[in-house]
Design an enzyme around this catalytic site. Structure first.
Site, short mmCIF file in Angstrom:
data_model
loop_
_atom_site.label_atom_id
_atom_site.label_comp_id
_atom_site.label_asym_id
_atom_site.label_seq_id
_atom_site.Cartn_x
_atom_site.Cartn_y
_atom_site.Cartn_z
N ASN A 82 0.82 -1.22 0.00
CA ASN A 82 0.00 0.00 0.00
C ASN A 82 0.85 1.27 0.00
OD1 ASN A 82 -2.36 -1.50 0.10
ND2 ASN A 82 -2.43 -1.51 2.32
N HIS A 83 0.34 2.30 -0.65
CA HIS A 83 0.97 3.61 -0.68
C HIS A 83 -0.03 4.65 -0.18
CE1 HIS A 83 4.65 2.81 -3.22
NE2 HIS A 83 3.98 1.67 -3.33
N VAL A 84 0.49 5.77 0.27
CA VAL A 84 -0.36 6.88 0.69
C VAL A 84 -1.06 7.44 -0.54
CG1 VAL A 84 -0.35 9.21 1.64
CG2 VAL A 84 1.08 7.43 2.67
N ALA A 90 2.09 9.80 -4.35
CA ALA A 90 2.03 8.51 -3.67
C ALA A 90 3.42 7.90 -3.48
CB ALA A 90 1.15 7.54 -4.47
#
Length: 206
Positions: A82-84, A90
């Site tokens: 997962n990434h922001v 991102a």
């Protein structure tokens, strides 16, 4: 006899591409129930390689129940992927250091939780299960499906993203099976009831 030895690595004589999965797992954050098997075209030890982005510091878990059937090339995508997404970029600047260490202070990487697979679940060839997904008891995941949301018990899903194809049984039968929880019975009772478990004779399972 009461079936194969649940502690055997390879329960089929002279066939080394199907294993009882719990007996080869080394990662403590992968938890597998008895009799769940994994079949691989090349090497059963590929299973842990197919649990992707499973970083120790995140501490998320892959939990798989009993009597599941997992085909070759099934992939589990854990939270480390997962990434922001609520920032202008991102890109994970902070992990590269060299002056970027504090670039993401106050940001939190998304964590969707553990992947939990119920009991008696069949996952077809090359299916992908995403982080945080819960798959109910008795579900079937079609080959090449990409599962991005929870799957109810005794439901067949397929496609990308996976959608419900149909329920395996009527709601009445599903409720009875979820109450019976046959996978938790003593192995002798399971053995005795095999003629009914392998047919549609739920009334004889009591």
């Amino acid at each position: 006899m009461t079936g194969p030895d649940k502690d055997a690595v390879f329960p089929l004589a002279h066939y080394g591409r199907l294993c009882f999965l719990k007996n080869i797992i080394r990662n403590p954050n992968i938890i597998v129930g008895d009799y769940t098997y994994y079949d691989d075209f090349e090497d059963v030890h590929n299973f842990e390689k197919n649990v992707k982005y499973h970083f120790d510091f995140i501490n998320d878990k892959l939990i798989i129940g009993k009597f599941c059937m997992i085909a070759s090339d099934v992939t589990f995508i854990m939270n480390g992927a997962n990434h922001v997404t609520d920032a202008l970029s991102a890109f994970p600047f902070a992990i590269f250091g060299n002056g970027w260490e504090r670039a993401m202070e106050g940001s939190v990487y998304p964590n969707k939780g553990d992947i939990v697979v119920g009991n008696d679940v069949w996952i077809g060839h090359s299916a992908t299960i995403m982080a945080g997904v819960r798959i109910g008891d008795g579900a079937i995941i079609a080959g090449n499906a990409v599962v991005v949301k929870d799957v109810p018990p005794y439901t067949i899903v397929g496609g990308n993203p996976a959608i419900v194809i149909r329920k395996r049984f009527s709601e009445e039968v599903i409720e009875q099976l979820l109450t019976l929880r046959w996978w938790d019975w003593d192995i002798q009772k399971i053995t005795d009831k095999l003629p009914y478990l392998t047919r549609m004779e739920i009334d004889k399972l009591r």
